[in-house]
Design a protein around this motif. Structure first.
Motif, PDB file in Angstrom:
ATOM      1  N   GLY A   1     -19.328  63.669 -29.625  1.00 44.56           N
ATOM      2  CA  GLY A   1     -18.130  63.200 -28.944  1.00 44.56           C
ATOM      3  C   GLY A   1     -18.453  62.402 -27.700  1.00 44.56           C
ATOM      4  N   ILE A   2     -17.436  62.157 -26.897  1.00 48.10           N
ATOM      5  CA  ILE A   2     -17.577  61.321 -25.716  1.00 48.10           C
ATOM      6  C   ILE A   2     -18.542  61.935 -24.711  1.00 48.10           C
ATOM      7  CG2 ILE A   2     -15.580  62.385 -24.577  1.00 48.10           C
ATOM      8  CD1 ILE A   2     -14.975  59.596 -23.382  1.00 48.10           C
ATOM      9  N   GLU A   3     -19.351  61.070 -24.085  1.00 45.59           N
ATOM     10  CA  GLU A   3     -20.292  61.482 -23.046  1.00 45.59           C
ATOM     11  C   GLU A   3     -20.102  60.598 -21.821  1.00 45.59           C
ATOM     12  OE1 GLU A   3     -24.022  62.951 -25.896  1.00 45.59           O
ATOM     13  OE2 GLU A   3     -24.057  60.966 -24.960  1.00 45.59           O
ATOM     14  N   ALA A   4     -20.386  61.167 -20.656  1.00 41.79           N
ATOM     15  CA  ALA A   4     -20.336  60.429 -19.395  1.00 41.79           C
ATOM     16  C   ALA A   4     -21.715  60.442 -18.759  1.00 41.79           C
ATOM     17  CB  ALA A   4     -19.317  61.053 -18.445  1.00 41.79           C
ATOM     18  N   PHE A   5     -22.018  59.377 -18.018  1.00 38.63           N
ATOM     19  CA  PHE A   5     -23.317  59.271 -17.351  1.00 38.63           C
ATOM     20  C   PHE A   5     -23.207  59.866 -15.952  1.00 38.63           C
ATOM     21  CE2 PHE A   5     -26.586  56.871 -14.936  1.00 38.63           C
ATOM     22  CZ  PHE A   5     -27.693  57.279 -15.666  1.00 38.63           C
ATOM     23  N   LEU A   6     -24.095  60.819 -15.651  1.00 36.75           N
ATOM     24  CA  LEU A   6     -24.030  61.562 -14.400  1.00 36.75           C
ATOM     25  C   LEU A   6     -25.356  61.502 -13.647  1.00 36.75           C
ATOM     26  CD1 LEU A   6     -22.214  64.702 -15.829  1.00 36.75           C
ATOM     27  CD2 LEU A   6     -21.202  62.986 -14.316  1.00 36.75           C
ATOM     28  N   LEU A   7     -25.265  61.406 -12.335  1.00 40.56           N
ATOM     29  CA  LEU A   7     -26.425  61.408 -11.444  1.00 40.56           C
ATOM     30  C   LEU A   7     -26.334  62.609 -10.511  1.00 40.56           C
ATOM     31  CD1 LEU A   7     -26.161  57.676 -10.329  1.00 40.56           C
ATOM     32  CD2 LEU A   7     -27.866  58.544 -11.932  1.00 40.56           C
ATOM     33  N   ARG A   8     -27.464  63.279 -10.294  1.00 42.82           N
ATOM     34  CA  ARG A   8     -27.505  64.332  -9.286  1.00 42.82           C
ATOM     35  C   ARG A   8     -28.103  63.740  -8.014  1.00 42.82           C
ATOM     36  NH1 ARG A   8     -27.879  69.859 -10.523  1.00 42.82           N
ATOM     37  NH2 ARG A   8     -28.857  69.289 -12.502  1.00 42.82           N
ATOM     38  N   ARG A   9     -27.289  63.652  -6.966  1.00 37.29           N
ATOM     39  CA  ARG A   9     -27.757  63.049  -5.725  1.00 37.29           C
ATOM     40  C   ARG A   9     -28.849  63.893  -5.087  1.00 37.29           C
ATOM     41  NH1 ARG A   9     -24.887  59.088  -3.232  1.00 37.29           N
ATOM     42  NH2 ARG A   9     -25.145  59.912  -1.136  1.00 37.29           N
ATOM     43  N   VAL A  10     -29.808  63.214  -4.477  1.00 35.88           N
ATOM     44  CA  VAL A  10     -30.932  63.898  -3.838  1.00 35.88           C
ATOM     45  C   VAL A  10     -30.411  64.870  -2.780  1.00 35.88           C
ATOM     46  CG1 VAL A  10     -32.966  63.557  -2.393  1.00 35.88           C
ATOM     47  CG2 VAL A  10     -32.489  61.966  -4.271  1.00 35.88           C
TER      48      VAL A  10
END
Length: 267
Positions: free
Chosen positions: A41-50
């Motif tokens: 299904g749908i996916e989102a792009f995620l970043l974990r900030r430093v």
């Protein structure tokens, strides 16, 4: 506006215990929710900030950042809804609308390597690796986004973006942003790499899984990210997200101190 769960609290250290002066004027910013169709299904792009960053350190976020004054350059080759249309969606001037759209595309490129631009008004680049040096120069602010597009003969594809929301940092916080949220589909052939010094890791994830990670303590989410992931999860598909008709209005949460944590109250 939906209510936030009781478990969604922020560290008390994010806000001074006593006001140090009048509220800071929010800085204009843009955030892009990149989505794609995954195996489940749908996916989102995620970043974990430093961890330790001055704003939202350690938090999981979408690509985005503050508007650069040079983002307002109207010489940019542009395809899609005109600045006036974006201005009506975000209740701002056409000049600011140009800057917000350019900032959205620029920040997405800087933080994920995804470039919403192409050689013509109907095409998108399939491989962004030839622009690696320009990407680094953009991050270092040695190059403006308009100059980059002009040098490479690229057209900004504003038609690949959709307006989503407008969140303003609570007045109690020392760093404030007036952030316009966009959504966009990952262009065919491109890859999001998360190669930015501002992130400790990057991942494509189903919104439901990201929310489960938050609930289990594996991710820390700011209220706008939690709400957006919840909305995208409820829509359930890339098509539904891109077709969603949104009435965008400013959301300015309030912060309530509760012992050692901060609770965010939505209007």
């Amino acid at each position: 506006m939906r209510e936030l769960p009781d478990e969604l609290v922020l560290p008390a250290s994010m806000v001074p215990s006593t006001p140090t002066g009048p509220p800071v004027e929010p800085r204009d910013a843009a955030t892009v929710v990149l989505v794609r169709d995954g195996d489940r299904g749908i996916e989102a792009f995620l970043l974990r900030r430093v961890a330790g960053m001055a704003f939202a350190g350690g938090m999981t976020v979408f690509p985005g950042g503050g508007v650069d004054p040079r983002d307002a350059d109207t010489s940019v080759a542009w395809s899609g809804p005109a600045p006036g249309w974006w201005a009506s969606k975000f209740a701002c001037s056409p000049e600011l609308a140009v800057a917000l759209v350019c900032a959205a595309v620029r920040e997405t490129f800087e933080e994920s390597g995804v470039l919403l631009a192409g050689p013509s008004a109907a095409t998108v680049v399939a491989d962004t690796t030839p622009y690696a040096a320009a990407r680094a120069a953009l991050v270092a602010r040695e190059l403006s986004f308009a100059r980059f597009l002009a040098d490479e003969g690229l057209v900004l594809r504003a038609d690949l973006l959709r307006p989503w929301a407008n969140w303003v940092t609570p007045p109690e916080e020392p760093r404030r942003y007036d952030t316009r949220f966009f959504v966009a589909l990952l262009p065919e052939g491109q890859k999001a790499d998360g190669a930015t010094t501002e992130a400790s890791d990057a991942v494509w994830q189903r919104p439901a899984d990201a929310l489960a990670d938050w609930k289990a303590g594996r991710r820390a989410l700011m209220p706008p990210t939690w709400v957006t992931l919840t909305e995208v999860d409820e829509l359930g598909s890339v098509g539904a997200v891109l077709d969603e008709s949104r009435e965008v209005s400013k959301i300015i949460p309030k912060i309530v101190r509760d012992g050692d944590v901060l609770r965010v109250v939505l209007p």
